[in-house]
Design a protein around this motif. Structure first.
Motif, PDB file in Angstrom:
ATOM      1  N   UNK A  84      30.456  28.995   4.330  1.00 22.54           N
ATOM      2  CA  UNK A  84      30.941  30.259   3.786  1.00 22.54           C
ATOM      3  C   UNK A  84      30.042  31.371   4.298  1.00 22.54           C
ATOM      4  N   UNK A  85      30.602  32.543   4.582  1.00 23.66           N
ATOM      5  CA  UNK A  85      29.758  33.631   5.055  1.00 23.66           C
ATOM      6  C   UNK A  85      28.720  34.007   3.996  1.00 23.66           C
ATOM      7  N   UNK A  86      27.540  34.325   4.433  1.00 24.40           N
ATOM      8  CA  UNK A  86      26.453  34.678   3.533  1.00 24.40           C
ATOM      9  C   UNK A  86      26.168  36.169   3.683  1.00 24.40           C
ATOM     10  N   UNK A  87      26.107  36.839   2.544  1.00 26.25           N
ATOM     11  CA  UNK A  87      25.806  38.266   2.566  1.00 26.25           C
ATOM     12  C   UNK A  87      24.327  38.492   2.794  1.00 26.25           C
ATOM     13  N   UNK A  88      23.986  39.475   3.585  1.00 25.29           N
ATOM     14  CA  UNK A  88      22.573  39.803   3.734  1.00 25.29           C
ATOM     15  C   UNK A  88      22.024  40.353   2.415  1.00 25.29           C
ATOM     16  N   UNK A 135      23.646  50.065 -15.740  1.00 25.93           N
ATOM     17  CA  UNK A 135      24.179  48.935 -14.984  1.00 25.93           C
ATOM     18  C   UNK A 135      23.491  47.668 -15.481  1.00 25.93           C
ATOM     19  N   UNK A 136      24.271  46.678 -15.884  1.00 25.39           N
ATOM     20  CA  UNK A 136      23.713  45.435 -16.440  1.00 25.39           C
ATOM     21  C   UNK A 136      23.603  44.334 -15.402  1.00 25.39           C
ATOM     22  N   UNK A 137      24.672  44.131 -14.633  1.00 25.24           N
ATOM     23  CA  UNK A 137      24.615  43.089 -13.591  1.00 25.24           C
ATOM     24  C   UNK A 137      25.731  43.326 -12.588  1.00 25.24           C
ATOM     25  N   UNK A 138      25.518  42.800 -11.398  1.00 28.42           N
ATOM     26  CA  UNK A 138      26.552  42.857 -10.367  1.00 28.42           C
ATOM     27  C   UNK A 138      26.616  41.510  -9.657  1.00 28.42           C
ATOM     28  N   UNK A 139      27.756  41.251  -9.076  1.00 29.10           N
ATOM     29  CA  UNK A 139      27.964  40.076  -8.232  1.00 29.10           C
ATOM     30  C   UNK A 139      28.675  40.561  -6.983  1.00 29.10           C
ATOM     31  N   UNK A 140      28.360  39.945  -5.866  1.00 30.87           N
ATOM     32  CA  UNK A 140      28.998  40.288  -4.608  1.00 30.87           C
ATOM     33  C   UNK A 140      29.711  39.075  -4.056  1.00 30.87           C
ATOM     34  N   UNK A 162      29.635  38.982   8.458  1.00 32.07           N
ATOM     35  CA  UNK A 162      29.830  39.689   7.185  1.00 32.07           C
ATOM     36  C   UNK A 162      29.567  41.179   7.358  1.00 32.07           C
ATOM     37  N   UNK A 163      30.637  41.945   7.273  1.00 38.85           N
ATOM     38  CA  UNK A 163      30.520  43.398   7.381  1.00 38.85           C
ATOM     39  C   UNK A 163      31.100  44.087   6.155  1.00 38.85           C
ATOM     40  N   UNK A 164      31.465  43.306   5.151  1.00 37.49           N
ATOM     41  CA  UNK A 164      32.009  43.890   3.933  1.00 37.49           C
ATOM     42  C   UNK A 164      31.900  42.931   2.773  1.00 37.49           C
ATOM     43  N   UNK A 165      31.948  43.501   1.564  1.00 30.32           N
ATOM     44  CA  UNK A 165      31.863  42.670   0.363  1.00 30.32           C
ATOM     45  C   UNK A 165      32.565  43.363  -0.791  1.00 30.32           C
ATOM     46  N   UNK A 217      33.999  48.145  -3.205  1.00 29.73           N
ATOM     47  CA  UNK A 217      33.970  47.441  -1.924  1.00 29.73           C
ATOM     48  C   UNK A 217      32.955  48.163  -1.067  1.00 29.73           C
ATOM     49  N   UNK A 218      32.063  47.394  -0.464  1.00 35.90           N
ATOM     50  CA  UNK A 218      31.084  47.990   0.447  1.00 35.90           C
ATOM     51  C   UNK A 218      31.364  47.467   1.847  1.00 35.90           C
ATOM     52  N   UNK A 219      31.095  48.316   2.825  1.00 34.12           N
ATOM     53  CA  UNK A 219      31.265  47.929   4.216  1.00 34.12           C
ATOM     54  C   UNK A 219      30.092  48.448   5.036  1.00 34.12           C
ATOM     55  N   UNK A 220      29.819  47.730   6.093  1.00 34.67           N
ATOM     56  CA  UNK A 220      28.784  48.137   7.033  1.00 34.67           C
ATOM     57  C   UNK A 220      29.412  49.133   8.004  1.00 34.67           C
ATOM     58  N   UNK A 221      28.993  50.394   7.905  1.00 36.29           N
ATOM     59  CA  UNK A 221      29.533  51.467   8.739  1.00 36.29           C
ATOM     60  C   UNK A 221      28.376  52.074   9.521  1.00 36.29           C
ATOM     61  N   UNK A 222      28.449  52.018  10.849  1.00 35.63           N
ATOM     62  CA  UNK A 222      27.365  52.538  11.702  1.00 35.63           C
ATOM     63  C   UNK A 222      26.009  51.974  11.290  1.00 35.63           C
ATOM     64  N   UNK A 223      25.962  50.669  11.090  1.00 32.21           N
ATOM     65  CA  UNK A 223      24.733  49.947  10.728  1.00 32.21           C
ATOM     66  C   UNK A 223      24.154  50.350   9.373  1.00 32.21           C
ATOM     67  N   UNK A 224      24.972  50.963   8.505  1.00 29.46           N
ATOM     68  CA  UNK A 224      24.533  51.322   7.151  1.00 29.46           C
ATOM     69  C   UNK A 224      25.611  50.895   6.172  1.00 29.46           C
ATOM     70  N   UNK A 225      25.184  50.389   5.029  1.00 32.21           N
ATOM     71  CA  UNK A 225      26.146  50.018   3.994  1.00 32.21           C
ATOM     72  C   UNK A 225      26.670  51.281   3.328  1.00 32.21           C
TER      73      UNK A 225
END
Length: 124
Positions: free
Chosen positions: A17-21, A74-79, A87-90, A108-116
């Motif tokens: 499975x893809x692993x998020x950085x 903010x209490x908790x998050x999961x990605x 992996x360029x998005x989550x 939804x987050x995405x890697x845009x121009x090497x920045x999330x």
């Protein structure tokens, strides 16, 4: 499911499975905290420009006009990685509290121009 140390049959395909950085999780948590601080008028909206896609900023500004009984925490998050080998998005799912009540947040987050960057946001 076979034991992790078990031998694989020859010719079996292994797909991990893809692993998020780690940077993606750190970004998501930090960015969502800033979004809530802007909504609660504890930070200026300008601080969201490098974090959110431009169309989302207007939605956050609209939320600053609503009176809130207490600050959001903010209490908790999961990605969850978006289906992709590189992996360029989550998808981000979270829980925050405000005035003794638990509420949900999704993004939804995405890697845009090497920045999330947050490219979609739903605050419940």
């Amino acid at each position: 499911a076979p034991h992790p140390g078990a031998a694989r049959p020859r010719g079996a395909q292994v797909s991990a499975a893809p692993v998020l950085p780690r940077a993606a999780a750190m970004f998501a948590e930090s960015a969502l905290r800033r979004v809530f601080e802007v909504i609660d008028r504890r930070r200026p909206v300008a601080q969201l420009q490098p974090l959110l896609a431009p169309p989302l900023i207007d939605g956050v500004i609209a939320l600053t006009r609503v009176a809130h009984p207490a600050a959001a925490t903010l209490r908790r998050i999961r990605l969850r990685p978006v289906d992709s080998a590189d992996v360029t998005g989550a998808e981000v799912f979270g829980v925050y509290s405000r005035g003794g009540r638990l509420r949900a947040v999704a993004a939804r987050i995405e890697l845009v121009d090497d920045r999330w960057r947050i490219v979609a946001l739903q605050i419940g």
